[in-house]
Design an enzyme around this catalytic site. Structure first.
Site, PDB file in Angstrom:
ATOM      1  CG  ASP A  26      40.371  44.785  62.329  1.00 21.96           C
ATOM      2  OD1 ASP A  26      40.659  43.796  61.636  1.00 21.96           O
ATOM      3  OD2 ASP A  26      40.634  45.957  61.988  1.00 21.96           O
ATOM      4  CG  ASP A  39      46.361  44.980  59.815  1.00 21.85           C
ATOM      5  OD1 ASP A  39      47.494  44.970  60.319  1.00 21.85           O
ATOM      6  OD2 ASP A  39      45.938  44.076  59.068  1.00 21.85           O
TER       7      ASP A  39
END
Length: 320
Positions: free
Chosen positions: A83, A85
């Site tokens: 991922d 953020d």
């Protein structure tokens, strides 16, 4: 304080016992400065289960663990999927939130998202979806159009402006990579493991993070799946399904690094192994279905896990 080592080759654990130390074999959990009574994680050993807790989180302190299967792992993931953020960079509180608020201020909308509110809004994947849900709940600004189609354009315009402001923060390198990210990416690329970033954020913002903070040499080897590349965002597994299909890998041989509950749900729904590295906004979320949980990836001498550990998870030596 003692050092507790957990071996997969035996069932009985005695932290300070010399006989126990002689039986230690890789992969192992190493819990530095842990009390002998520290709760241990859940592992499968010779058909039996030990209970363990990969990270002990408390308001005042965090107990870390180094997890490494071996220096030359025999089993490797086909792909390592990050991922963005909260995993590559802890961007939410002082990056995206600030950029949203600056956009609202420049547009004179009279809206401010404080730290606590934004934490709740993060349960909604995607910035455009987040703004839409918020305005639907509290009411649309006076400057917003009334027509639904025009509102979509309004939201798209806000999001574009917000992304431009956010990219300035990234290009100035005001937000650093989280500990261990570059190390784990390098381990994967060196060993021929495919690396990708799968995010609900805007593709330009994600590309800026990868290029500016990981560097162009790494960036050209990393595939990015982001933004509206799929019709449904996390917790829907679409982005991870797309990544596996595009990279030509079996989902069961992918290891995902996530930081949020919706990201974990997406990864598991795609049939992938998922390691959670908790971030500022997700420290108290429930990650019961995660295959392993840490406060970060970590760099030596405070490394939490490495590529070898990712491979060991695929061998089903550890169960959540």
């Amino acid at each position: 304080m003692a050092t507790v080592k957990i071996s997969l080759s035996f069932v009985s654990l005695t932290p300070s016992s010399s006989s126990t130390q002689s039986k230690l074999s890789s992969p192992s959990f190493i819990i530095p400065n842990a009390a002998p009574s520290a709760k241990l994680a859940k592992l499968r050993c010779n058909g039996k289960c030990l209970r363990a807790k990969p990270m002990v989180h408390r308001a005042s302190r965090t107990v870390g663990i180094t997890c490494s299967a071996s220096s030359s792992p025999t089993t490797l993931p086909s792909a390592l999927l990050f991922d963005c953020d909260g995993v590559l960079v802890d961007t939410e509180k002082d990056g995206h939130r600030i950029s949203f608020n600056d956009t609202f201020k420049e547009r004179e909308l009279g809206v401010t998202w404080d730290v606590e509110l934004y934490g709740e809004l993060l349960k909604i994947g995607g910035g455009k979806e987040r703004m839409t849900a918020y305005f639907n709940k509290v009411g649309w600004p006076d400057k917003a159009p009334k027509d639904e189609a025009e509102r979509k354009e309004f939201i798209a315009g806000l999001h574009k402006q917000k992304t431009e402001l956010f990219m300035v923060l990234i290009e100035k390198k005001l937000l650093p990579l989280r500990p261990g990210v570059a190390k784990l990416v390098d381990q994967a690329l060196t060993n021929g493991v495919k690396v990708a970033v799968c995010s609900t954020s805007n593709e330009k913002a994600v590309s800026a993070i990868v290029s500016c903070l990981l560097g162009p040499e790494r960036a050209e080897k990393i595939k990015i799946f982001a933004g509206d590349v799929v019709p449904k965002k996390k917790p829907d597994p679409a982005i991870y399904n797309l990544a596996a299909e595009t990279l030509g890998v079996d989902p069961s041989k992918c290891v995902v690094v996530e930081d949020s509950g919706i990201g974990l749900a997406a990864a598991k729904a795609a049939g992938m192994t998922c390691i959670v590295t908790k971030s500022g906004y997700t420290a108290d979320e429930d990650f019961e279905n995660a295959d392993a949980i840490f406060d970060c990836i970590g760099d030596p001498p405070e490394e939490r896990f490495d590529l070898a550990f990712c491979g060991s998870l695929l061998q089903k030596q550890f169960v959540s």
